[in-house]
Design an enzyme around this catalytic site. Structure first.
Site, PDB file in Angstrom:
ATOM      1  N   HIS A 184       0.871  -1.184   0.000  1.00 55.95           N
ATOM      2  CA  HIS A 184       0.000   0.000   0.000  1.00 55.95           C
ATOM      3  C   HIS A 184       0.905   1.231   0.000  1.00 55.95           C
ATOM      4  CE1 HIS A 184      -3.757  -2.015   1.989  1.00 55.95           C
ATOM      5  NE2 HIS A 184      -4.053  -1.682   0.754  1.00 55.95           N
ATOM      6  N   CYS A 287      -2.209   2.811   8.935  1.00 50.57           N
ATOM      7  CA  CYS A 287      -3.247   1.872   8.492  1.00 50.57           C
ATOM      8  C   CYS A 287      -4.464   1.925   9.413  1.00 50.57           C
ATOM      9  CB  CYS A 287      -2.726   0.440   8.483  1.00 50.57           C
ATOM     10  SG  CYS A 287      -1.328   0.162   7.400  1.00 50.57           S
TER      11      CYS A 287
HETATM   12  N1  ARG Z   1      -4.159  -7.090   6.425  1.00 50.84           N
HETATM   13  C1  ARG Z   1      -4.481  -5.849   5.776  1.00 50.84           C
HETATM   14  C2  ARG Z   1      -4.432  -6.032   4.263  1.00 50.84           C
HETATM   15  O1  ARG Z   1      -3.560  -6.698   3.797  1.00 50.84           O
HETATM   16  C3  ARG Z   1      -3.539  -4.764   6.191  1.00 50.84           C
HETATM   17  C4  ARG Z   1      -3.922  -3.415   5.643  1.00 50.84           C
HETATM   18  C5  ARG Z   1      -2.927  -2.344   5.968  1.00 50.84           C
HETATM   19  N2  ARG Z   1      -3.448  -1.086   5.648  1.00 50.84           N
HETATM   20  C6  ARG Z   1      -2.758  -0.068   5.096  1.00 50.84           C
HETATM   21  N3  ARG Z   1      -3.348   1.070   4.974  1.00 50.84           N
HETATM   22  N4  ARG Z   1      -1.546  -0.234   4.649  1.00 50.84           N
HETATM   23  O2  ARG Z   1      -5.279  -5.548   3.541  1.00 50.84           O
END
Ligand code: ARG
Length: 294
Positions: A184, A287
Site C-alpha cells: 500500500h 493503516c
Molecule cells: N491485512 C491488511 C491487508 O492486507 C492490512 C492493511 C494495511 N493497511 C494499510 N493502509 N496499509 O489488507
C-alpha cells in the site's frame, strides 16, 4: 552593525529548526476487538503465528489516547465479527471536503468492509461516491498539497486513479509500487505536512522509501519533493513510514530509529507508539487511521 545577510551555514540551521505548525485532525478508527490473522493477503500475514487480540486492543488504545492527548478528534466505527482487518480504517475510503470516495477491496476477505464503511460515512453526514473501480482508500491515496499521490501495483488499480480524479477534481499522480512488503502507498510514503501555506509548496513535504517504487515513480518523487526525507530500508521494514503527522507531531513506530532522528533534525516532534501486534496483519499506525477532512 554587522552585515545582516545570513551566512550559508546559518541558512542551513534555520531550515533545520524550521517552525512546524500543528493542524487539527479528525480521524476514524476501529477498535480491533475481532483482530486475528486467519488468511494471507500480504507477505506479513502468517496465520500459523499466534495473535493476541487483547494486546492488539491495548496497543490500539495507546494510539487512540495519543491522538486525543494531542487535541485531535477520533470517531469510531463498530468492529464487525469475521472482518479482522477492519481495524485498518485507512483502507475504508478517502475523504476530502465532506465527500467520501468509497473503497472496493481487491481481496474477497475484505470486500464486505467496503459497504460497512460507506454506511458509516452516510450515517455521519458525508456524501458518498460509490466506487466502480478497485481501490483501497487512503491506504493507496495520499493528499499532499493540492495533489493526490495514488499507488498501484498491488491493490488499487490504475483505473481507480482516474475515478479518484473525477470525484475530487484534483491532480492525481500515479505511482507504481514494486516491493510486495510495501503493498500500500502508506507503507512507503509518509505525508509530513500536507499544507501549502504561505511558504508555498515548500511546506508540503513527505518522507519515502525509494526502492519501494519503480524508476518512473522514483523520478517523479525526486522532482516533486527535492526536500523529502528518504528513509533507510531498516526503517521502512519496521513500517516506520506508516505514520500519522499533524504537521508538527509525527506518530511513528519506536523501531524506526533513523527516521526518528531525521524527523527531529527537520523540526518535527516524533511521538512513539508501538503497534507490534497489528504488524502481524501487515499494518501500522497510518493503516489504523483514516483522516476525515470536512
Ligand atoms: N491485512 C491488511 C491487508 O492486507 C492490512 C492493511 C494495511 N493497511 C494499510 N493502509 N496499509 O489488507
Amino acid at each position: 552593525m554587522q552585515n545582516t545577510a545570513p551566512a550559508p551555514e546559518a541558512t542551513v540551521t534555520q531550515t533545520r529548526t524550521q517552525t512546524r505548525i500543528q493542524q487539527h485532525r479528525r480521524y476514524l478508527m476501529c477498535r480491533p476487538e475481532h483482530f486475528t490473522v486467519s488468511y494471507t493477503i500480504n507477505p506479513w500475514m502468517e496465520p500459523a503465528n499466534p495473535t493476541d487480540t487483547a494486546l492488539a486492543v491495548r496497543q490500539w488504545q495507546s494510539l487512540y489516547d495519543t491522538y486525543l492527548a494531542l487535541g485531535h478528534e477520533v470517531e469510531l466505527i463498530d468492529p464487525i465479527e469475521g472482518l479482522p482487518d477492519m481495524v485498518y480504517t485507512a483502507n475504508g475510503g478517502f475523504v476530502i471536503g465532506g465527500t467520501a470516495y468509497g473503497a472496493k477491496f481487491r481481496f474477497q476477505e475484505r470486500v464486505p468492509e467496503g459497504p460497512a464503511f460507506m454506511d458509516w460515512f452516510r450515517d455521519n453526514g458525508f456524501d458518498v461516491a460509490e466506487p466502480v473501480e478497485v481501490n483501497e482508500g487512503e491506504g493507496d491515496f495520499l493528499l499532499v498539497g493540492d495533489a493526490i499521490l495514488a499507488g498501484m501495483g498491488f491493490r488499487s488499480t490504475g483505473d481507480s486513479h482516474g475515478e479518484l480524479a473525477r470525484v475530487f477534481g484534483k491532480d492525481v499522480v500515479s505511482l507504481t509500487l514494486v516491493d510486495p512488503r510495501f503493498y500500500h502507498l502508506d507503507t512507503a510514503i509518509a505525508v509530513l505536512d500536507p499544507v501549502e501555506g504561505p511558504g508555498g509548496v515548500e511546506r508540503a513535504n513527505i518522507a519515502y522509501l525509494e526502492h519501494a517504487f519503480d524508476e518512473r515513480s522514483q523520478a517523479i518523487l525526486a522532482e516533486r519533493y527535492p526536500d523529502a526525507i528518504r528513509v533507510s530500508d531498516a526503517d521502512g521494514s519496521v513500517f516506520g513510514l506508516n505514520s500519522a503527522s499533524d504537521g508538527l507531531n509525527v506518530i511513528i513506530s519506536p523501531r524506526a530509529k533513523g527516521f526518528e532522528a531525521q524527523l527531529r533534525e527537520r523540526g518535527y516532534n516524533p511521538v512513539l507508539v508501538d503497534l507490534s501486534e497489528l504488524l502481524l496483519g501487515g499494518g501500522g499506525i497510518k493503516c489504523c487511521t483514516l483522516e476525515l477532512r470536512s
